[in-house]
Scaffold this motif. Structure first.
Motif, short mmCIF file in Angstrom:
data_model
loop_
_atom_site.label_atom_id
_atom_site.label_comp_id
_atom_site.label_asym_id
_atom_site.label_seq_id
_atom_site.Cartn_x
_atom_site.Cartn_y
_atom_site.Cartn_z
N GLN B 205 0.76 -1.25 -0.04
CA GLN B 205 -0.10 -0.02 -0.13
C GLN B 205 0.88 1.15 0.31
OE1 GLN B 205 -2.99 1.24 0.21
NE2 GLN B 205 -3.49 -0.56 -0.54
N SER B 206 1.91 1.19 0.78
CA SER B 206 2.72 2.45 0.91
C SER B 206 3.49 2.67 -0.44
CB SER B 206 3.78 2.23 2.23
OG SER B 206 4.57 3.13 2.39
N ASN B 209 1.11 4.03 -2.93
CA ASN B 209 0.96 5.36 -2.60
C ASN B 209 2.07 6.42 -3.01
OD1 ASN B 209 -1.88 4.90 -1.74
ND2 ASN B 209 -1.09 4.65 0.28
N ARG B 210 3.19 5.84 -2.69
CA ARG B 210 4.10 6.93 -2.61
C ARG B 210 4.65 6.83 -4.44
NH1 ARG B 210 8.55 5.16 1.89
NH2 ARG B 210 7.31 5.19 3.62
N GLU B 212 2.24 6.90 -6.76
CA GLU B 212 1.25 7.63 -7.17
C GLU B 212 1.45 9.13 -6.65
OE1 GLU B 212 -2.69 6.47 -6.46
OE2 GLU B 212 -2.42 4.49 -7.61
N GLU B 213 2.01 9.11 -5.60
CA GLU B 213 2.39 10.81 -5.31
C GLU B 213 3.51 11.35 -6.11
OE1 GLU B 213 4.57 11.65 -1.61
OE2 GLU B 213 2.89 12.90 -0.99
N ARG B 216 2.59 11.97 -10.52
CA ARG B 216 1.06 12.55 -10.59
C ARG B 216 0.54 12.02 -11.65
NH1 ARG B 216 0.05 15.35 -5.78
NH2 ARG B 216 1.81 15.48 -4.59
N VAL B 218 0.21 8.91 -12.66
CA VAL B 218 -0.57 7.62 -12.48
C VAL B 218 -1.87 7.69 -11.95
CG1 VAL B 218 -0.35 5.72 -11.48
CG2 VAL B 218 1.82 6.51 -12.46
N LYS B 219 -2.91 7.31 -12.58
CA LYS B 219 -4.32 7.47 -12.04
C LYS B 219 -4.79 6.48 -11.20
CE LYS B 219 -7.93 10.29 -13.60
NZ LYS B 219 -8.97 10.56 -14.60
N TYR B 220 -4.25 5.20 -11.71
CA TYR B 220 -4.66 4.04 -10.86
C TYR B 220 -3.60 3.15 -11.19
CZ TYR B 220 -9.28 5.65 -12.47
OH TYR B 220 -10.33 6.46 -12.52
N SER B 232 -5.96 -3.45 -6.17
CA SER B 232 -6.25 -2.91 -7.54
C SER B 232 -7.20 -1.52 -6.99
CB SER B 232 -7.52 -3.86 -7.97
OG SER B 232 -8.38 -2.86 -8.76
N GLY B 233 -6.50 -0.56 -7.85
CA GLY B 233 -6.91 1.05 -7.54
C GLY B 233 -8.17 1.08 -8.50
N LEU B 234 -8.32 0.18 -9.63
CA LEU B 234 -9.60 0.07 -10.42
C LEU B 234 -10.70 -0.26 -9.72
CD1 LEU B 234 -8.10 -1.18 -13.82
CD2 LEU B 234 -8.84 1.03 -13.32
#
Lengths: 683, 480
Positions: B205-206, B209-210, B212-213, B216, B218-220, B232-234
């Motif tokens: 998860q971490s 998240n990192r 994706e941060e 920027r 990256v949407k999913y 899955s972020g979808l």
């Protein structure tokens, strides 16, 4: 930059009559008392401190110039040194004779350098030829020698906190001999030598008393040596060298604080920080010897923060006549008339003030950009809680938002301290349970310092307001919450359910149900009854929440009643019955099963229920009555069929009659016998 | 085309033919409503070499059947048509867009004496509506994943755009359909989740998240390990079909070079970067290549208001694969890919070895010998979680099962049965070959177990299944 001064003088200083030709001022480090002696005591002695409230005033006969004046511990006996040979005593115990008595030092031709009280009636004289420990009998007005040591002494320093006396010996003065006083005994500690920057050719006294200070930092006694810059040696700037003086064992050079400048310095210890005042630039530096610096050689420290001056101080004009219109006068900081005492005392004798030096934490936040280092620093400070929480809020919100790795580092550091506290607490509890008698003295209840930031602190002060803030991307909110949960897990701290609720609330708010589902699937949000109930409430917006909730209740294994309730509320009477059967019904629990079955029956009777519900009840009654057989209609259906390996499947329901499914019948029948009357009464 | 895998029966020279695809077409009746314009209805027809009039006839027949059955139940028109030789499946993918798949029934060819032509026996009962209906829906979902809806193409460029799109996609896709090995798993279309401890999961998860941060764009993000999903972020439905694509098409295509080992010539050049094992499965094979193209497959996913188009970057390090999805409106450059490689590569390599370590550790604790070797299929409708000990590792060409097709057929039958009622049910079937097949349904979960115990009776089988539930499914609410 708003506020940058991270050091300040305390608001209410101890005020005393400033030093003058008729008024001599003395300071006793042991009792932290200031003595203002007017005309040798004839016109009065005023003793103030440490909190300015309880001052003592008295008169004594002027028997010559006072060289040193100190109360014994508890203000019982006053000792005054007027000559280099003897010390005079005055009783301050009521009902005891008040006439002075005197004691000369035992050694011939020795002159007394000074004295220190080590107890309420024990005193040590330091002479240039050694030390002498005496016991004072105020009632008899006599003094008895307990022990003496002879060695040549240049100067001495005494640390009242640890009762350690440090003597400078040898020609250069750099061989230091510590003694420790304990219960009327005097013990010699291992002597050690201070490395001088240059060895003077004709040996002369080159280690000055002014360059040595003793103080306890993080519970350990250190001798601090202010090593001046010397042109001959290759040291471009001055440094402070710390020698660790353990109770037992050798004294070792342990830390070097780089001052990066030269000039006149003074040392204080505040909140376990070494404060170095630099007079020419009128600034101070702070050092934290526990702060690891990876880029430096072992135990070499750079200042934690850039140099700043002490916060400007204004002397309020509170004389006998208060003139409100007159503005307070700015006080000259770093004045040459300042005397600095350990650990945190600054005295301006010419102005008549004694201040305690204090560290203000809020300004440090903006001076240290590395939030990890800042946290390390803050976590070791005394009043750090609110500042730490404000840093947490700062890195989550607004313009100075930190990146996730920074947030993670900060969380990890907080939770490390939190975990250590929890572990200590647990150890203590265990020790108390196992046997308080055995080593209760060794086991002290761990003190909860302000640095212990627990989950409720984070929740109330940081996270709840952060999640409610408008305009923060929900991705970031969830990432931060997960990071905090990860950090807690990493430290093996049980996460409180309100944090999970916050995660769920945020996810629900942004319609991220699938994310929520995945978190629950991997048990990231740990099982608890409150959480299961929260999930149940989500069912209307997200139907799978029902299943998730039931799973959670099942895993808890203490929530069987709730499971039955949930199933009944869904009118799944049979499901409820099957569940009751499936959980181990031992003899003790049979009553429970009976109760739950009654409950199920009652449920159907009272609500009247839709048609199929009453039908189900009939099914329950028939299936549970002894001797009844299972039919196709009554679910759960266990059908037994044989299929030929080819051709159309032709499955019959043969065999169901002769094979009663498992143990259900027996179990239910057993529990039924008690409650059958209830059922029978229902048509 | 006919003989896919003839199976030799024990008795005589019997020849067995498995079900196979006869034809597949897409049409829209509203495109050629008048007589003489029937051809316009047809948007795609496989096999394409079929004569035009026959195409029109077949399409017309389907249209007629659907229209006719609609009179009986306007909301649920016919889904399939059973004939002796074939079975036809109808699916209205979008408003008046129909997809039809015609499957040849399996048959047995029995040679006759005296040189007579062999007798052909069609086994029309062997084909399950649910299985092939699901296969058909999957065809559409897959098309939609890479092309968006039919309607979208029509809006963008009319029939002239839609027809080539359909041809381009289905020409390739139909070749990968292996109708003979379709079974219950196709009905479920589930996702296999990788079992993982909480801490490692939080680390992933971490990581997600990192990244994706940091990136920027990256949407999913989706994270898989060992071809099993971890994150899955979808949304679920999009992930379901993407998962299908990844595990049945993309990963198998790329697995061979990895298996080949380091020194093999098959292995793609490790781009001089010894710090990590990360590489792109989609897009550039080698970042150092000056001619490398930075084109990625595009996919369409659902959003609150319609759909959006995304670049699909699949990046893999050891057994861990991550899908990054980036809005298609952004042009992906070499710089971006290099940044991604530099950022994700080392972290993912580390994470992958972490997961591997944790996984082997867990396996050692639970003990591989301790758990009895049950053959079972589990599926949860709520999270699409699927677990099968019947199926071997899926490859690009075929999915292998370890049990006889007849048993798989029984599983399919039980599943149909379950679909008919809402309530919990349990079915125990004794097959001819000493096998017991048990199907259980509890709330939204289904479990199918195959037991091979000679002379076992019903009670023993029931006990055995209970044991399985107690060991494998003790942490979920699964009623006995």
């Amino acid at each position: 930059m708003s506020e940058e001064h991270y050091l300040e003088l305390c608001e209410s200083p101890v005020q005393f009559e400033h030093a003058s030709s008729v008024n001599n001022v003395f300071f006793d480090e042991a009792n932290k008392q200031v003595f203002a002696v007017r005309s040798g005591g004839a016109t009065g002695v005023v003793v103030k401190g440490p909190d300015d409230k309880n001052s003592i005033a008295f008169r004594m006969d002027d028997k010559g110039e006072v060289k040193c004046i100190k109360f014994s511990i508890g203000n019982k006996i006053l000792a005054v040194q007027r000559t280099s040979k003897s010390v005079d005593f005055i009783n301050f115990i009521p009902d005891y004779p008040h006439t002075e008595f005197s004691q000369e030092c035992k050694m011939k031709n020795a002159s007394v350098l000074g004295f220190c009280w080590t107890n309420w009636n024990e005193i040590v004289f330091i002479t240039d030829q050694g030390i002498e420990l005496y016991q004072v009998f105020p009632d008899k007005r006599s003094v008895k020698l307990i022990k003496s040591q002879s060695l040549s002494v240049n100067w001495y320093q005494y640390c009242p906190e640890t009762a350690v006396l440090l003597l400078s010996t040898s020609g250069q003065g750099n061989v230091l001999q510590p003694f420790v006083f304990r219960n009327g005994t005097l013990s010699k500690m291992t002597k050690f030598e201070i490395e001088l920057p240059v060895v003077p050719k004709p040996a002369k006294l080159s280690l000055s008393e002014r360059d040595i200070a003793m103080a306890t930092i993080y519970g350990q006694l250190y001798v601090m040596y202010l090593k001046h810059h010397s042109r001959t040696a290759n040291s471009p700037s001055a440094e402070v060298v710390l020698y660790h003086l353990p109770r037992e064992g050798l004294c070792k050079k342990s830390h070097v604080l780089k001052l990066n400048t030269t000039g006149k310095f003074a040392l204080n210890i505040v909140d376990n920080l070494v404060v170095v005042h630099h007079q020419s630039t009128q600034t101070s530096l702070i050092y934290d010897i526990h702060l690891r610096e990876p880029d430096c050689a072992l135990n070499t420290h750079q200042p934690v923060l850039p140099a700043r001056s002490i916060h400007p101080y204004r002397i309020p004009l509170t004389g006998p006549v208060v003139v409100p219109s007159q503005p307070p006068v700015p006080c000259q900081l770093y004045s040459s008339s300042w005397s600095v005492f350990q650990p945190d005392i600054i005295i301006s004798a010419s102005e008549g003030y004694l201040w305690y030096l204090q560290v203000k934490l809020p300004p440090t936040v903006n001076l240290q950009q590395d939030k990890g280092k800042l946290m390390d620093f803050l976590l070791r400070r005394r009043d750090c809680k609110m500042v730490i929480l404000s840093v947490c809020s700062q890195i989550l919100e607004g313009g100075e938002r930190g990146s996730l790795p920074v947030v993670a580092t900060v969380f990890d550091k907080l939770n490390q301290v939190y975990k250590e506290y929890l572990e200590a607490e647990q150890m203590y509890t265990l020790a108390m349970e196992s046997g308080p008698s055995r080593n209760s003295a060794a086991q002290k209840r761990p003190v909860r310092t302000q640095a212990v930031i627990d989950q409720s602190d984070m929740y109330t002060h940081v996270l709840s307001s952060f999640t409610e803030r408008k305009g923060v991307c929900h991705k970031f909110i969830i990432a931060v919450l997960m990071e905090y949960i990860r950090s807690l897990n990493q430290s093996q701290i049980t996460v409180q359910h309100y944090l999970y609720e916050l995660v769920i609330k945020t996810l629900v708010q942004h319609n991220r149900f699938y994310m929520l589902h995945q978190f629950l699937q991997y048990h990231v949000l740990s099982d608890s009854k409150p959480l299961a109930c929260l999930l149940l409430s989500l069912e209307s917006t997200y139907p799978p929440a029902h299943q998730l909730s039931l799973d959670m209740l099942k895993r808890l294994s203490t929530a069987n009643d709730e499971i039955v309730e949930v199933l009944l509320s869904k009118q799944q009477v049979l499901g409820a019955l099957r569940f009751i059967r499936s959980v181990d019904i031992d003899v003790l629990r049979q009553g429970w099963a009976t109760f739950m079955i009654k409950r199920a029956t009652f449920f159907i009777i009272t609500i009247g229920g839709p048609h199929d519900c009453t039908l189900q009840l009939n099914v329950v009654m028939t299936t549970c009555r002894p001797g009844s057989s299972w039919t196709r209609r009554s679910r759960p259906v266990t059908r037994c069929c044989s299929t030929p390996s080819s051709g159309p499947s032709s499955r019959g329901t043969s065999g169901s009659e002769e094979t009663p499914p498992s143990t259900l019948e027996n179990t239910v029948r057993n529990t039924w016998s008690t409650s059958s009357s209830c059922l029978e009464s229902n048509p | 085309m006919l003989i896919v895998s003839p199976r030799m029966a024990a008795v005589t020279q019997e020849k067995q033919y498995t079900p196979s695809l006869l034809s597949f077409f897409v049409y829209n009746p509203s495109f050629g409503p008048r007589e003489g314009e029937e051809e316009k209805k047809i948007l795609f027809y496989h096999p394409s070499e079929v004569e035009k009039n026959e195409k029109i006839r077949n399409v017309g027949l389907c249209e007629a059947i659907v229209q006719f059955t609609r009179t009986f139940c306007p909301t649920k028109p016919a889904k399939s048509l059973h004939t002796q030789k074939n079975r036809q499946f109808f699916f209205e993918a979008e408003d008046s867009y129909w997809i039809v798949m015609i499957v040849k029934n399996p048959m047995v060819e029995k040679p006759n004496k005296d040189g007579k032509p062999p007798t052909i026996e069609y086994q029309e009962e062997e084909v399950l509506d649910t299985v092939y209906g699901a296969v058909l829906r999957q065809c559409y979902s897959m098309y939609k994943l890479f092309n968006g809806t039919f309607g979208r193409a029509m809006e963008a460029g009319g029939v002239e755009l839609l027809i080539p799109k359909l041809e381009k996609f289905f020409y390739r896709y139909l070749q990968t359909l292996h109708l003979q090995s379709c079974d219950l798993l196709d009905v479920f279309g589930g996702i296999s989740f990788f079992p993982l401890d909480k801490m490692t999961y939080l680390k992933i998860q971490s990581f997600v998240n990192r990244v994706e941060e940091n990136l920027r764009l990256v949407k999913y993000t989706a994270f898989l390990y060992n071809d099993q999903l971890i994150w899955s972020g979808l949304e679920q439905d999009d992930m379901r079909i993407l998962y299908k694509y990844l595990t049945t098409s993309l990963f198998p295509r790329h697995s061979e070079p990895e298996l080949a080992g380091r020194d093999s010539a098959l292995r793609p050049e490790v781009s001089g970067n010894l710090l990590h094992y990360g590489r792109f499965l989609t897009g550039p094979a080698n970042l150092k290549d000056p001619d490398a193209k930075f084109r990625f497959p595009r996919i369409f996913v659902h959003t609150e208001d319609g759909s959006e188009e995304l670049h699909l970057i699949v990046y893999k390090a050891m057994s861990a694969a991550v899908c990054f999805m980036i809005s298609a409106s952004v042009e992906l450059t070499r710089e971006f890919c290099e940044r991604l490689d530099a950022l994700v590569g080392p972290q993912l390599t580390l994470l992958a070895s972490d997961i591997c370590e944790q996984f082997t550790l867990n396996r050692r604790i639970s003990g591989p010998d301790k758990e009895p070797q049950f053959k079972f299929i589990y599926f949860n409708h709520m999270n699409l979680a699927e677990k099968s000990t019947i199926h071997m590792r899926k490859t690009a060409s075929v999915s292998l099962t370890s049990v006889h097709p007849d048993l798989m057929k029984i599983l399919g039958d039980i599943n149909c049965d379950f679909a008919r009622v809402d309530e919990d049910e349990e079915v125990i079937v004794k097959a001819m070959t000493d096998y017991w097949v048990v199907g259980k349904k509890s709330d939204q979960r289904e479990l199918y177990v195959i037991l091979n115990q000679k002379n076992a009776n019903l009670i023993e089988v029931n006990e055995e299944v209970k044991r399985l539930c107690a060991t494998q499914f003790n942490n979920i609410f699964f009623l006995d």
